[in-house]
Design a protein around this motif. Structure first.
Motif, PDB file in Angstrom:
ATOM      1  N   UNK A 144       0.794  -1.008  -0.087  1.00  0.00           N
ATOM      2  CA  UNK A 144       0.153  -0.006   0.102  1.00  0.00           C
ATOM      3  C   UNK A 144       0.676   1.406  -0.039  1.00  0.00           C
ATOM      4  N   UNK A 145       0.070   2.416  -0.179  1.00  0.00           N
ATOM      5  CA  UNK A 145       0.784   3.751  -0.174  1.00  0.00           C
ATOM      6  C   UNK A 145       1.553   3.905   1.204  1.00  0.00           C
ATOM      7  N   UNK A 146       0.871   3.285   2.238  1.00  0.00           N
ATOM      8  CA  UNK A 146       1.677   3.940   3.565  1.00  0.00           C
ATOM      9  C   UNK A 146       2.875   3.135   3.657  1.00  0.00           C
ATOM     10  N   UNK A 147       3.091   1.782   3.169  1.00  0.00           N
ATOM     11  CA  UNK A 147       4.340   1.159   3.331  1.00  0.00           C
ATOM     12  C   UNK A 147       5.506   2.029   2.352  1.00  0.00           C
ATOM     13  N   UNK A 148       5.118   2.423   1.105  1.00  0.00           N
ATOM     14  CA  UNK A 148       6.006   3.052   0.423  1.00  0.00           C
ATOM     15  C   UNK A 148       6.375   4.718   0.908  1.00  0.00           C
ATOM     16  N   UNK A 149       5.441   5.311   1.499  1.00  0.00           N
ATOM     17  CA  UNK A 149       5.767   6.447   2.223  1.00  0.00           C
ATOM     18  C   UNK A 149       6.717   6.524   3.422  1.00  0.00           C
ATOM     19  N   UNK A 150       6.302   5.207   4.239  1.00  0.00           N
ATOM     20  CA  UNK A 150       7.262   5.049   5.390  1.00  0.00           C
ATOM     21  C   UNK A 150       8.491   4.861   4.983  1.00  0.00           C
ATOM     22  N   UNK A 151       8.716   3.843   3.915  1.00  0.00           N
ATOM     23  CA  UNK A 151      10.206   3.532   3.488  1.00  0.00           C
ATOM     24  C   UNK A 151      10.754   4.792   2.859  1.00  0.00           C
ATOM     25  N   UNK A 152      10.015   5.575   2.098  1.00  0.00           N
ATOM     26  CA  UNK A 152      10.471   6.897   1.631  1.00  0.00           C
ATOM     27  C   UNK A 152      10.973   7.905   2.525  1.00  0.00           C
ATOM     28  N   UNK A 153      10.370   7.924   3.634  1.00  0.00           N
ATOM     29  CA  UNK A 153      10.647   8.729   4.935  1.00  0.00           C
ATOM     30  C   UNK A 153      11.635   8.233   5.691  1.00  0.00           C
ATOM     31  N   UNK A 154      11.989   6.898   5.800  1.00  0.00           N
ATOM     32  CA  UNK A 154      13.137   6.448   6.458  1.00  0.00           C
ATOM     33  C   UNK A 154      14.173   6.631   5.762  1.00  0.00           C
ATOM     34  N   UNK A 155      14.128   6.624   4.500  1.00  0.00           N
ATOM     35  CA  UNK A 155      15.406   6.789   3.557  1.00  0.00           C
ATOM     36  C   UNK A 155      15.574   8.297   3.411  1.00  0.00           C
ATOM     37  N   UNK A 156      14.879   9.024   3.461  1.00  0.00           N
ATOM     38  CA  UNK A 156      14.887  10.375   3.122  1.00  0.00           C
ATOM     39  C   UNK A 156      15.638  11.096   4.652  1.00  0.00           C
ATOM     40  N   UNK A 157      15.041  10.666   5.962  1.00  0.00           N
ATOM     41  CA  UNK A 157      15.807  10.749   7.005  1.00  0.00           C
ATOM     42  C   UNK A 157      17.255  10.611   7.114  1.00  0.00           C
ATOM     43  N   UNK A 158      17.351   9.374   6.553  1.00  0.00           N
ATOM     44  CA  UNK A 158      18.820   8.775   6.676  1.00  0.00           C
ATOM     45  C   UNK A 158      19.733   9.696   5.951  1.00  0.00           C
ATOM     46  N   UNK A 159      19.144   9.930   4.580  1.00  0.00           N
ATOM     47  CA  UNK A 159      20.136  10.604   3.676  1.00  0.00           C
ATOM     48  C   UNK A 159      20.166  11.998   4.486  1.00  0.00           C
TER      49      UNK A 159
END
Length: 274
Positions: free
Chosen positions: A76-91
């Motif tokens: 779902x979109x929630x999983x994609x948004x969470x994954x993108x948020x984690x990667x963005x925060x790490x970057x």
């Protein structure tokens, strides 16, 4: 595999040569850059491990078997948004840490207690106050300023007293040294891994590099920028000695250079060919 390699690299002796570890640092700025290197490497290896573990888990869990259709999985979109948020925060965190350590490496450290306590006369930044044998605290913080001139394919180092040397740079231990990088022709890169990062000498401007060697000895490097046919021979050697040995060296260099010039002048005046 990445975790195993990282563990072996961290457990290895500092002097052990491998393809992962950089040269052991012998200057504060080199230490900052090495710390940033290890932080970045750990982040990259962690990402590689997480992505590959997730990939292998998905392959094992949803692989096709005899007599059974593999499940169709849609995120779902929630999983994609969470994954993108984690990667963005790490970057973003990695970017901020990189800025902090890079700026820290740019800030020149003062000369240590075992170093050459330089005055304006020694650094070449001006005249020392008349009648002072020990430089004031404000002047003792001045770096030892040396001009490094890149040319095809050799470095020339000019010291504050007017003496100069080729190929080998001689500096005192535990002393903040500032190199004024210039070039007579193409771009040359000054790089000694144990003493800091890479710096370029560019025609028409003066760039600055600094280091403070914490141990006596010889540190080697090479030009980090391709500069022509004999680029492979464009090497760098920094000899770190005691403050007294440094002062003896530049005094001897200046005396020898003056003696050689006097001989040439005498030959010219007497009609001989130098």
């Amino acid at each position: 595999m990445g975790a195993v390699l990282l563990t072996l690299a961290l457990a290895a002796a500092p002097a052990g040569a491998n393809v992962i570890s950089p040269e052991p640092p012998h200057s504060p700025n080199a230490d900052d850059l090495n710390t940033l290197y290890w932080i970045t490497l750990i982040v990259v290896v962690a990402l590689i491990v997480v992505v590959n573990v997730a990939l292998l888990s998905a392959i094992v869990r949803y692989r096709e078997r005899r007599g059974r259709e593999p499940r169709q999985v849609r995120s779902g979109r929630r999983v994609q948004v969470r994954a993108a948020g984690v990667l963005a925060a790490l970057a973003a965190a990695t970017f901020v840490v990189s800025i902090v350590f890079t700026q820290k490496a740019r800030d020149r450290a003062p000369t240590g207690p075992q170093g050459l306590q330089t005055s304006a006369t020694v650094t070449g930044s001006g005249a020392a106050p008349i009648g002072t044998s020990t430089p004031p605290a404000s002047q003792s913080a001045n770096p030892l300023e040396i001009t490094a001139t890149g040319q095809q394919w050799l470095w020339r180092y000019t010291y504050p007293n007017g003496a100069f040397s080729y190929y080998q740079l001689v500096v005192p231990v535990d002393t903040s040294v500032q190199l004024d990088l210039v070039t007579t022709d193409v771009v040359h890169g000054w790089f000694v891994p144990e003493l800091g990062g890479k710096f370029n000498a560019v025609a028409g401007k003066i760039n600055h590099a600094w280091f403070r060697a914490d141990q006596t000895g010889t540190y080697t490097g090479r030009s980090s920028t391709f500069s022509g046919a004999a680029y492979a021979a464009d090497r760098i050697e920094v000899s770190v000695v005691t403050p007294q040995q440094y002062q003896d060296f530049i005094a001897r260099q200046k005396r020898d250079i003056q003696d050689a010039q006097d001989i040439v002048v005498q030959q010219i005046q007497s009609g001989q060919t130098p």
